[in-house]
Design a protein around this motif. Structure first.
Motif, PDB file in Angstrom:
ATOM      1  N   VAL A   1       0.837  -1.206   0.000  1.00  0.00           N
ATOM      2  CA  VAL A   1       0.000   0.000   0.000  1.00  0.00           C
ATOM      3  C   VAL A   1       0.866   1.247   0.000  1.00  0.00           C
ATOM      4  N   LYS A   2       1.928   1.240   0.801  1.00  0.00           N
ATOM      5  CA  LYS A   2       2.831   2.393   0.876  1.00  0.00           C
ATOM      6  C   LYS A   2       3.508   2.646  -0.465  1.00  0.00           C
ATOM      7  N   MET A   3       3.992   1.572  -1.110  1.00  0.00           N
ATOM      8  CA  MET A   3       4.653   1.719  -2.411  1.00  0.00           C
ATOM      9  C   MET A   3       3.673   2.235  -3.454  1.00  0.00           C
ATOM     10  N   SER A   4       2.440   1.747  -3.404  1.00  0.00           N
ATOM     11  CA  SER A   4       1.419   2.205  -4.339  1.00  0.00           C
ATOM     12  C   SER A   4       1.128   3.680  -4.138  1.00  0.00           C
ATOM     13  N   ALA A   5       1.059   4.115  -2.892  1.00  0.00           N
ATOM     14  CA  ALA A   5       0.804   5.531  -2.599  1.00  0.00           C
ATOM     15  C   ALA A   5       1.945   6.391  -3.081  1.00  0.00           C
ATOM     16  N   GLN A   6       3.181   5.904  -2.908  1.00  0.00           N
ATOM     17  CA  GLN A   6       4.342   6.658  -3.371  1.00  0.00           C
ATOM     18  C   GLN A   6       4.321   6.814  -4.884  1.00  0.00           C
ATOM     19  N   GLU A   7       3.937   5.742  -5.594  1.00  0.00           N
ATOM     20  CA  GLU A   7       3.857   5.815  -7.045  1.00  0.00           C
ATOM     21  C   GLU A   7       2.777   6.810  -7.481  1.00  0.00           C
ATOM     22  N   GLY A   8       1.646   6.826  -6.748  1.00  0.00           N
ATOM     23  CA  GLY A   8       0.565   7.738  -7.092  1.00  0.00           C
ATOM     24  C   GLY A   8       0.936   9.187  -6.888  1.00  0.00           C
ATOM     25  N   ASN A   9       1.907   9.444  -5.980  1.00  0.00           N
ATOM     26  CA  ASN A   9       2.313  10.805  -5.683  1.00  0.00           C
ATOM     27  C   ASN A   9       3.660  11.139  -6.317  1.00  0.00           C
ATOM     28  N   SER A  10       4.029  10.440  -7.358  1.00  0.00           N
ATOM     29  CA  SER A  10       5.302  10.678  -8.006  1.00  0.00           C
ATOM     30  C   SER A  10       5.407  12.122  -8.484  1.00  0.00           C
ATOM     31  N   ARG A  11       6.569  12.686  -8.303  1.00  0.00           N
ATOM     32  CA  ARG A  11       6.816  14.069  -8.732  1.00  0.00           C
ATOM     33  C   ARG A  11       7.309  14.138 -10.173  1.00  0.00           C
ATOM     34  N   PHE A  12       7.512  12.981 -10.801  1.00  0.00           N
ATOM     35  CA  PHE A  12       8.060  12.947 -12.150  1.00  0.00           C
ATOM     36  C   PHE A  12       6.986  12.679 -13.197  1.00  0.00           C
ATOM     37  N   CYS A  13       7.204  13.272 -14.365  1.00  0.00           N
ATOM     38  CA  CYS A  13       6.327  13.055 -15.506  1.00  0.00           C
ATOM     39  C   CYS A  13       7.217  12.991 -16.745  1.00  0.00           C
ATOM     40  N   PHE A  14       6.986  12.011 -17.603  1.00  0.00           N
ATOM     41  CA  PHE A  14       7.828  11.809 -18.782  1.00  0.00           C
ATOM     42  C   PHE A  14       6.971  11.836 -20.038  1.00  0.00           C
ATOM     43  N   GLY A  15       7.473  12.471 -21.120  1.00  0.00           N
ATOM     44  CA  GLY A  15       6.659  12.535 -22.329  1.00  0.00           C
ATOM     45  C   GLY A  15       7.435  12.901 -23.568  1.00  0.00           C
ATOM     46  N   PHE A  16       6.680  13.243 -24.610  1.00  0.00           N
ATOM     47  CA  PHE A  16       7.225  13.470 -25.940  1.00  0.00           C
ATOM     48  C   PHE A  16       6.451  14.607 -26.605  1.00  0.00           C
ATOM     49  N   ASN A  17       7.160  15.516 -27.261  1.00  0.00           N
ATOM     50  CA  ASN A  17       6.537  16.620 -27.989  1.00  0.00           C
ATOM     51  C   ASN A  17       6.948  16.592 -29.459  1.00  0.00           C
ATOM     52  N   TYR A  18       6.013  16.967 -30.319  1.00  0.00           N
ATOM     53  CA  TYR A  18       6.317  17.245 -31.721  1.00  0.00           C
ATOM     54  C   TYR A  18       5.846  18.662 -32.009  1.00  0.00           C
ATOM     55  N   GLY A  19       6.659  19.415 -32.768  1.00  0.00           N
ATOM     56  CA  GLY A  19       6.276  20.783 -33.082  1.00  0.00           C
ATOM     57  C   GLY A  19       6.842  21.250 -34.402  1.00  0.00           C
ATOM     58  N   PHE A  20       6.388  22.419 -34.826  1.00  0.00           N
ATOM     59  CA  PHE A  20       6.892  23.032 -36.054  1.00  0.00           C
ATOM     60  C   PHE A  20       6.778  24.539 -35.921  1.00  0.00           C
ATOM     61  N   GLY A  21       7.557  25.254 -36.741  1.00  0.00           N
ATOM     62  CA  GLY A  21       7.542  26.710 -36.657  1.00  0.00           C
ATOM     63  C   GLY A  21       8.217  27.358 -37.845  1.00  0.00           C
ATOM     64  N   SER A  22       8.188  28.690 -37.847  1.00  0.00           N
ATOM     65  CA  SER A  22       8.797  29.468 -38.923  1.00  0.00           C
ATOM     66  C   SER A  22       9.215  30.829 -38.386  1.00  0.00           C
ATOM     67  N   GLU A  23      10.034  31.529 -39.158  1.00  0.00           N
ATOM     68  CA  GLU A  23      10.494  32.852 -38.746  1.00  0.00           C
ATOM     69  C   GLU A  23       9.333  33.848 -38.763  1.00  0.00           C
ATOM     70  N   PHE A  24       9.504  34.919 -37.998  1.00  0.00           N
ATOM     71  CA  PHE A  24       8.562  36.033 -38.110  1.00  0.00           C
ATOM     72  C   PHE A  24       8.739  36.658 -39.496  1.00  0.00           C
TER      73      PHE A  24
END
Length: 203
Positions: A15-38
């Motif tokens: 239960v303690k380990m599960s609670a710790q996982e639920g309150n994790s301070r870390f988040c991991f992900g992936f972004n895709y983007g595009f852009g151009s000059e002004f």
């Protein structure tokens, strides 16, 4: 009796380990983007890019969350000088450089940005945030605006996030400035407007 105590102890530990996982301070992900000059008459610069995202929650108050963000990035860009008078006659071999720089160029940029993010939750599943980041970058192509090699990438962004269970979906418009802080012979840099889309997982 000993088995019951051991079973209870193991259950409490789970239960303690599960609670710790639920309150994790870390988040991991992936972004895709595009852009151009002004919009300008001197050059074109269009890009698309991929970022890994690692968030760490520093602090949470009643109204705000404060996070650190680390972002390895690869940027694929196209650049072309439109106004060859940007290369002035006092530049050594200026005619040759005008001819070279006015050709369309493919550029690869490899960056590692570190940012600070202030997030405002809206209800239980949505949030807005402001992000500022800066980091070192390597560019593989010399242009009239920036020397090949080491540079810096600075980003200022606004964002909107919505959550579903441990997944978060993100949209982030941003402004990006790239220059080498005078460490190279050319340092006019690039200024671009961008849009990013991301997905993250709460660890």
């Amino acid at each position: 009796m000993a088995r019951k105590l051991l079973l209870i102890l193991m259950l409490l530990l789970a239960v303690k380990m599960s609670a710790q996982e639920g309150n994790s301070r870390f988040c991991f992900g992936f972004n895709y983007g595009f852009g151009s000059e002004f919009s300008n008459r001197n050059y074109t610069f269009n890009s698309h890019f991929y970022k890994l995202q690692l968030y760490y929650l520093l602090k949470e108050t009643k109204h705000f969350q404060y996070q650190i963000l680390v972002q390895p990035e690869i940027n694929f860009a196209e650049h072309q000088l439109l106004n060859f008078y940007f290369v002035k006659p006092e530049t050594p071999n200026y005619q040759q450089k005008r001819e070279e720089y006015t050709r369309l160029k493919d550029i690869r940029e490899f960056a590692l940005n570190c940012g600070f993010l202030v997030r405002k939750p809206i209800g239980k599943v949505c949030s807005f945030y402001v992000l500022g980041s800066i980091g070192p970058m390597i560019t593989d192509t010399e242009t009239e605006r920036m020397s090949k090699g080491f540079a810096f990438a600075d980003v200022l962004a606004l964002g909107f996030t919505t959550s579903y269970n441990k997944l978060q979906f993100d949209i982030r418009p941003s402004i990006r400035h790239v220059s080498n802080a005078g460490l190279g012979s050319s340092n006019a840099g690039y200024n671009t407007k961008n849009i990013e889309f991301g997905i993250y997982y709460q660890l």
